[in-house]
Design an enzyme around this catalytic site. Structure first.
Site, PDB file in Angstrom:
ATOM      1  N   LYS A   1       0.837  -1.210   0.000  1.00 56.83           N
ATOM      2  CA  LYS A   1       0.000   0.000   0.000  1.00 56.83           C
ATOM      3  C   LYS A   1       0.868   1.256   0.000  1.00 56.83           C
ATOM      4  O   LYS A   1       0.623   2.200  -0.754  1.00 56.83           O
ATOM      5  CB  LYS A   1      -0.930  -0.010   1.229  1.00 56.83           C
ATOM      6  CG  LYS A   1      -2.058  -1.040   1.137  1.00 56.83           C
ATOM      7  CD  LYS A   1      -2.779  -1.264   2.461  1.00 56.83           C
ATOM      8  CE  LYS A   1      -3.794  -2.404   2.328  1.00 56.83           C
ATOM      9  NZ  LYS A   1      -4.440  -2.788   3.606  1.00 56.83           N
TER      10      LYS A   1
ATOM     11  N   ASP B   1     -10.940   2.757   4.762  1.00 62.14           N
ATOM     12  CA  ASP B   1     -11.258   1.325   4.702  1.00 62.14           C
ATOM     13  C   ASP B   1     -12.778   1.087   4.705  1.00 62.14           C
ATOM     14  O   ASP B   1     -13.236  -0.007   4.370  1.00 62.14           O
ATOM     15  CB  ASP B   1     -10.679   0.610   5.931  1.00 62.14           C
ATOM     16  CG  ASP B   1      -9.457  -0.231   5.601  1.00 62.14           C
ATOM     17  OD1 ASP B   1      -9.297  -0.622   4.430  1.00 62.14           O
ATOM     18  OD2 ASP B   1      -8.678  -0.510   6.530  1.00 62.14           O
TER      19      ASP B   1
ATOM     20  N   GLN C   1      -4.361  -1.582   9.976  1.00 62.61           N
ATOM     21  CA  GLN C   1      -4.298  -2.901   9.354  1.00 62.61           C
ATOM     22  C   GLN C   1      -4.799  -3.978  10.322  1.00 62.61           C
ATOM     23  O   GLN C   1      -4.417  -4.002  11.491  1.00 62.61           O
ATOM     24  CB  GLN C   1      -2.852  -3.194   8.917  1.00 62.61           C
ATOM     25  CG  GLN C   1      -2.677  -4.490   8.136  1.00 62.61           C
ATOM     26  CD  GLN C   1      -3.360  -4.486   6.770  1.00 62.61           C
ATOM     27  OE1 GLN C   1      -3.529  -3.446   6.144  1.00 62.61           O
ATOM     28  NE2 GLN C   1      -3.781  -5.651   6.314  1.00 62.61           N
TER      29      GLN C   1
HETATM   30  N1  GUN Z   1      -6.739  -6.991   6.621  1.00 65.95           N
HETATM   31  C1  GUN Z   1      -7.164  -7.743   5.580  1.00 65.95           C
HETATM   32  N2  GUN Z   1      -7.773  -6.958   4.672  1.00 65.95           N
HETATM   33  C2  GUN Z   1      -7.730  -5.708   5.155  1.00 65.95           C
HETATM   34  C3  GUN Z   1      -8.186  -4.446   4.661  1.00 65.95           C
HETATM   35  O1  GUN Z   1      -8.797  -4.333   3.591  1.00 65.95           O
HETATM   36  N3  GUN Z   1      -7.932  -3.384   5.439  1.00 65.95           N
HETATM   37  C4  GUN Z   1      -7.292  -3.481   6.626  1.00 65.95           C
HETATM   38  N4  GUN Z   1      -7.116  -2.376   7.337  1.00 65.95           N
HETATM   39  N5  GUN Z   1      -6.873  -4.612   7.114  1.00 65.95           N
HETATM   40  C5  GUN Z   1      -7.077  -5.725   6.373  1.00 65.95           C
END
Ligand code: GUN
Length: 294
Positions: free
Chosen positions: A52, A119, A96
């Site tokens: 990311k 998110d 995350q």
């Molecule tokens: N863990 C697995 N997928 C995601 C996501 O899309 N966002 C976040 N913050 N954590 C994750």
């Protein structure tokens, strides 16, 4: 059979965003800024967050990684979240998941300001999404919708069977695909671990979205001809013959299901890269919304 090429489409989307960033810079305005909070050293999370942050740099966004130790307390994390909420330079951020077990995930996600919740995990955004109001749509379901739209996959009046009811994928995609609009207007069945006979339902499906995390779950005898298959599974399977020590696989027996499918996403290279592109898109939207509300 046509591959739904998430890598290609995500690159197109990132190129489109990069053009917008270049225009923002030309106007002398502040570029979008995404932050990511990572607690601990989970291997998969490190990979995702790293990816990311790299994508941000590539398209010209500012990015900040807040990497906290595994022993971080809930109070310390909540203080970090408050600091990000107050930081005017940051347009959006993610925490995350998964978080270490001693931290209440829900409490942390509730503390993220909805206007910075790129998110789309805060109840305010999830509720607005469900009501078809302006919100941030979680990146994975947003990515699936965008992939279907860009390949002009017909969804209207089709029967979509979603496998898995997670808050991140299964639940939101079932809502989105039943709504009005492009890549939607579908009749959705949401299946999960307590569903009695999944095969009976997948055999009726025109479109299957599998978000289970069980390798080889969806087999050729579970689908009808010309089915559209979206594989959201990302499982690391240990493999000593590879340098990394594992390989990545989805939920679908790609080789055999692919022979019957009209469209199918590969793993890797399908939904995964779309998720990152849509997180960047949400960050761009966050910046625009903040400017409009100033
Ligand atoms: N863990 C697995 N997928 C995601 C996501 O899309 N966002 C976040 N913050 N954590 C994750």
């Amino acid at each position: 059979m046509e591959i739904l090429d998430g890598k290609k489409i995500s690159n197109q989307i990132k190129d489109e965003i990069a053009v917008e960033v270049a225009q923002i810079k030309e106007r002398g305005e502040k570029v979008p800024h995404l932050a990511a909070v990572l607690v601990g050293n989970d291997g998969a999370s490190l990979t995702y967050v790293g990816s990311k942050v790299r994508s941000c740099r590539k398209i010209g966004f500012d990015s900040t990684l807040v990497h906290l130790p595994e022993e971080t307390t809930e109070e310390e994390l909540l203080a970090q979240v408050e600091a990000l909420n107050a930081n005017k330079d940051i347009d959006g951020y993610i925490v995350q998941l998964p978080l270490p077990k001693h931290i209440d995930e829900q409490k942390v996600l509730m503390a993220v300001h909805p206007d910075k919740d790129v998110d789309g995990f805060h109840p305010t955004n999830f509720g607005k999404m469900a009501l078809d109001m302006q919100s941030f749509i979680p990146a994975t379901p947003f990515g699936i919708m965008e992939l279907l739209r860009r390949y002009n996959v017909e969804t209207e009046g089709k029967h979509t069977v979603v496998i898995g009811r997670s808050h991140i994928v299964g639940r939101p995609i079932s809502i989105l695909m039943s709504q009005k609009g492009k890549a939607a207007n579908s009749t959705v069945t949401l299946t999960h671990s307590r569903t009695k006979d999944i095969k009976e339902l997948t055999l009726q499906a025109d479109i299957i979205v599998s978000a289970l995390g069980v390798p080889n779950f969806l087999k050729a005898d579970m689908v009808k001809d010309n089915v559209v298959v979206i594989d959201v599974g990302i499982t690391r399977v240990p493999d000593d013959t590879r340098e990394r020590g594992y390989y990545i696989t989805g939920d679908v027996d790609f080789e055999n299901v692919g022979k019957k499918a009209s469209f199918i996403t590969p793993v890797p290279g399908g939904v995964g890269p779309m998720t990152i592109a849509m997180l960047l898109k949400n960050t761009l939207l966050a910046r625009e919304r903040h400017r409009m509300n100033k």
